[in-house]
Each structure stands twice: as structure tokens, then as C-alpha cells.
Design an enzyme around this catalytic site. Structure first.
Site, PDB file in Angstrom:
ATOM      1  N   THR A  27       1.049  -1.343  -0.081  1.00 49.86           N
ATOM      2  CA  THR A  27       0.031   0.223   0.187  1.00 49.86           C
ATOM      3  C   THR A  27       1.007   1.258  -0.062  1.00 49.86           C
ATOM      4  OG1 THR A  27      -1.676  -1.072   1.119  1.00 49.86           O
ATOM      5  CG2 THR A  27      -1.787   1.264   1.387  1.00 49.86           C
ATOM      6  N   GLY A  83       6.033  -0.749   0.170  1.00 51.49           N
ATOM      7  CA  GLY A  83       6.854   0.316   0.448  1.00 51.49           C
ATOM      8  C   GLY A  83       7.140   0.395   2.131  1.00 51.49           C
ATOM      9  N   ALA A  84       7.856   1.502   2.510  1.00 52.69           N
ATOM     10  CA  ALA A  84       7.932   1.667   3.821  1.00 52.69           C
ATOM     11  C   ALA A  84       8.257   2.986   4.055  1.00 52.69           C
ATOM     12  CB  ALA A  84       9.512   0.900   4.324  1.00 52.69           C
ATOM     13  N   ASP A  85       8.234   3.414   5.459  1.00 53.58           N
ATOM     14  CA  ASP A  85       8.530   5.024   5.701  1.00 53.58           C
ATOM     15  C   ASP A  85       9.991   5.163   6.183  1.00 53.58           C
ATOM     16  OD1 ASP A  85       5.611   5.863   5.338  1.00 53.58           O
ATOM     17  OD2 ASP A  85       5.358   4.229   6.982  1.00 53.58           O
ATOM     18  N   GLY A  96       3.447   1.915   7.995  1.00 55.67           N
ATOM     19  CA  GLY A  96       2.156   2.382   8.494  1.00 55.67           C
ATOM     20  C   GLY A  96       1.832   3.898   8.346  1.00 55.67           C
ATOM     21  N   GLY A  97       2.705   4.472   7.447  1.00 56.43           N
ATOM     22  CA  GLY A  97       2.306   6.074   7.247  1.00 56.43           C
ATOM     23  C   GLY A  97       1.146   6.051   6.483  1.00 56.43           C
ATOM     24  N   GLY A  98       1.075   5.185   5.656  1.00 57.01           N
ATOM     25  CA  GLY A  98      -0.339   5.104   4.737  1.00 57.01           C
ATOM     26  C   GLY A  98      -1.501   4.542   5.365  1.00 57.01           C
ATOM     27  N   GLU A 104      -0.966  -4.986   6.282  1.00 52.43           N
ATOM     28  CA  GLU A 104       0.537  -5.060   5.778  1.00 52.43           C
ATOM     29  C   GLU A 104       1.342  -6.264   6.659  1.00 52.43           C
ATOM     30  OE1 GLU A 104       1.407  -0.793   3.648  1.00 52.43           O
ATOM     31  OE2 GLU A 104       1.464  -0.984   5.835  1.00 52.43           O
ATOM     32  N   LYS A 122      14.285   7.445   2.181  1.00 49.88           N
ATOM     33  CA  LYS A 122      13.785   6.624   3.499  1.00 49.88           C
ATOM     34  C   LYS A 122      14.770   5.883   4.253  1.00 49.88           C
ATOM     35  CE  LYS A 122       9.427   7.075   1.795  1.00 49.88           C
ATOM     36  NZ  LYS A 122       8.515   5.991   1.352  1.00 49.88           N
TER      37      LYS A 122
HETATM   38  C1  5RP Z   1       1.280   2.045   4.271  1.00 48.27           C
HETATM   39  C2  5RP Z   1       2.594   1.866   4.376  1.00 48.27           C
HETATM   40  C3  5RP Z   1       3.439   2.499   3.149  1.00 48.27           C
HETATM   41  O1  5RP Z   1       4.114   1.553   2.495  1.00 48.27           O
HETATM   42  C4  5RP Z   1       4.506   3.496   3.466  1.00 48.27           C
HETATM   43  O2  5RP Z   1       3.493   4.449   4.280  1.00 48.27           O
HETATM   44  C5  5RP Z   1       5.249   4.212   2.294  1.00 48.27           C
HETATM   45  O3  5RP Z   1       4.230   4.856   1.622  1.00 48.27           O
HETATM   46  P1  5RP Z   1       4.837   5.686   0.310  1.00 48.27           P
HETATM   47  O4  5RP Z   1       5.462   4.546  -0.715  1.00 48.27           O
HETATM   48  O5  5RP Z   1       3.682   6.186  -0.239  1.00 48.27           O
HETATM   49  O6  5RP Z   1       5.810   6.599   0.732  1.00 48.27           O
HETATM   50  O7  5RP Z   1       3.192   1.300   5.138  1.00 48.27           O
HETATM   51  O8  5RP Z   1       0.797   1.658   5.439  1.00 48.27           O
END
Ligand code: 5RP
Length: 225
Positions: A27, A83-85, A96-98, A104, A122
Site C-alpha cells: 500500500t 513500501g516503507a516509511d 504504516g504512514g499510509g 501489511e 527513506k
Molecule cells: C502504508 C505504508 C506505506 O508503505 C508507507 O507509508 C510508504 O508509503 P509511500 O510509498 O507512499 O511513501 O506502510 O501503511
């Protein structure tokens, strides 16, 4: 520019998929590019089935004609691309930023190879600059927030306009401004021990491969030893 880096990492990750695989779809804006590329590969004949980590990713995959399954149909996932933050040099990750950390983590924990795709912004030496998301149950959330505060987590309830942001699971999210996470394993355990907490965004020892899209147009890969 950021988009190009995300896209580069996503397309490299999709290259790991093979016919017959069960694939976890992440996500966020980086995972978006992976789903797009997987959709393209499926149109070209790649035969996979996918399980999504959020309603938006599921809708995106459905639009692209990617065959979808659920945990009713499958127990193990071959590869998940997400993805990841934040990512540190030990391949530890904040997600979890999204707002999708719980699904996930469920998908990641059922996955043989978790591929995390990020751009080079990141990467961090130590996790914690990005506020750690914690999914909490709405009932008693005021008290759970006070308990997170007492633990030194400096939590803030995530809002969507004037009301709390609600996850796909009907829960709230507390974003914890920690600055630096000195002891990630202890923190993970302490947070998850709290009644009212569902899970937190520390993905420890879960990532097998990190694919990094860099500002100079190259792609780097880190593999778990
Ligand atoms: C969603 C997530 C996303 O993978 C994370 O926030 C990175 O998002 P983006 O690719 O938009 O920077 O963990 O819960």
C-alpha cells in the site's frame, strides 16, 4: 523525481515474480507503481494470484485485471512487494504512514520473501525520525493514548479532516514522535503488550530484500544475510 525513484524500485521488484506465485500487494505511493507494473506483466501473460494489503490496493489491482485471492484461499504468500516509511542498515523497517500497517503485517508475516521498495530518502542510520504508527482500538482510545504517552511515545491521534482517521479494520492510528528508537525490540514488545493496541509499525526481521531507487537514477539492493 521522487516518483521516478519509486517507480525504478517498484519495477525492479516486480522482476522477481514468476508464474504460479501468490503475491502480496503493498500500500502507498511506491507500492502503487509495483501494482501498476504487475498489472502490465499480467496483461503480458504472467500467471500469478495476488492478495492486497488495503482496500485502495485491492481496487487498483482489480482495475488492472490482477487475479485476487484472500486468506480463505491461500495460507502462504511467495513474495510481497511493499513500501516503507523508514529503513535502517539492518533492514529494519517502519511502516504504516499510509494507514495500512495491520494488514501489511499480516500479509508480511505470511510471506516467504518480503521485498521493501523505497527511494533513498527513506534510508536512516537509526529508526525513529518518522513517527511510529500504532493501530489502536477506538473504544478506550483516550486511555490507550495516555498509556502510550506514559511510555514516552509522545503519541498523536491521526486525524482525517475533523475526525479520527479510521483504518480498513475500523481502528484508529496513533503516530508516536520518538525522534530516535534506541531499543526497537523492547519498544515493539512494550507497545504491543498494551491492551487497546492492535499492532505497531515496527517490522523487525521481516524484510528479506530492500530495493532502493536512487536520485542518480540507479537502483540498489540490500539482501538479508
Ligand atoms: C502504508 C505504508 C506505506 O508503505 C508507507 O507509508 C510508504 O508509503 P509511500 O510509498 O507512499 O511513501 O506502510 O501503511
Amino acid at each position: 523525481m521522487g516518483t521516478d525513484r519509486k517507480r525504478l524500485a517498484a519495477e525492479k521488484a516486480a522482476g522477481y515474480l514468476k508464474d504460479g506465485m501468490i503475491v502480496g500487494l503493498g500500500t502507498g505511493s511506491t507500492a502503487y507503481w509495483a501494482i501498476r507494473e504487475i498489472g502490465r506483466l499480467v496483461k503480458e501473460g504472467l500467471s500469478i494470484q495476488a492478495i492486497a494489503t488495503s482496500k485502495p490496493s485491492e481496487a487498483h489491482a482489480r482495475r488492472l485485471g490482477i487475479p485476487l485471492v484472500t486468506f480463505k484461499d491461500v495460507d502462504r504468500i511467495d513474495i510481497t512487494i511493499d513500501g516503507a516509511d523508514e529503513v535502517d542498515t539492518q533492514l529494519q523497517v517502519i511502516k504504516g504512514g499510509g494507514g495500512a500497517l495491520l494488514r501489511e503485517k499480516i500479509v508480511a508475516s505470511a510471506t516467504k520473501e518480503l521485498i521493501i521498495i523505497v527511494d533513498d530518502e527513506k534510508l536512516v542510520d537509526q529508526l525513529g525520525r518518522f513517527p511510529l504508527p500504532v493501530e489502536i482500538v477506538p473504544f478506550g482510545s483516550e486511555r490507550t493514548l495516555r498509556q502510550l504517552d506514559a511510555l514516552g511515545c509522545n503519541p498523536e491521534l491521526r486525524m482525517h479532516e475533523d475526525t479520527p482517521f479510521v483504518t480498513d479494520n475500523g481502528n484508529y492510528t496513533a503516530d508516536c514522535r520518538l525522534g530516535q528508537i534506541e531499543k526497537p525490540y523492547e519498544l515493539h514488545e512494550a507497545i504491543n503488550r498494551m491492551v487497546g493496541v492492535v499492532d505497531n509499525g515496527l517490522f523487525l526481521d521481516m524484510a528479506h530484500r530492500i530495493i532502493i531507487g536512487c536520485s542518480d537514477g540507479t537502483v540498489n539492493e540490500w539482501e538479508k544475510r
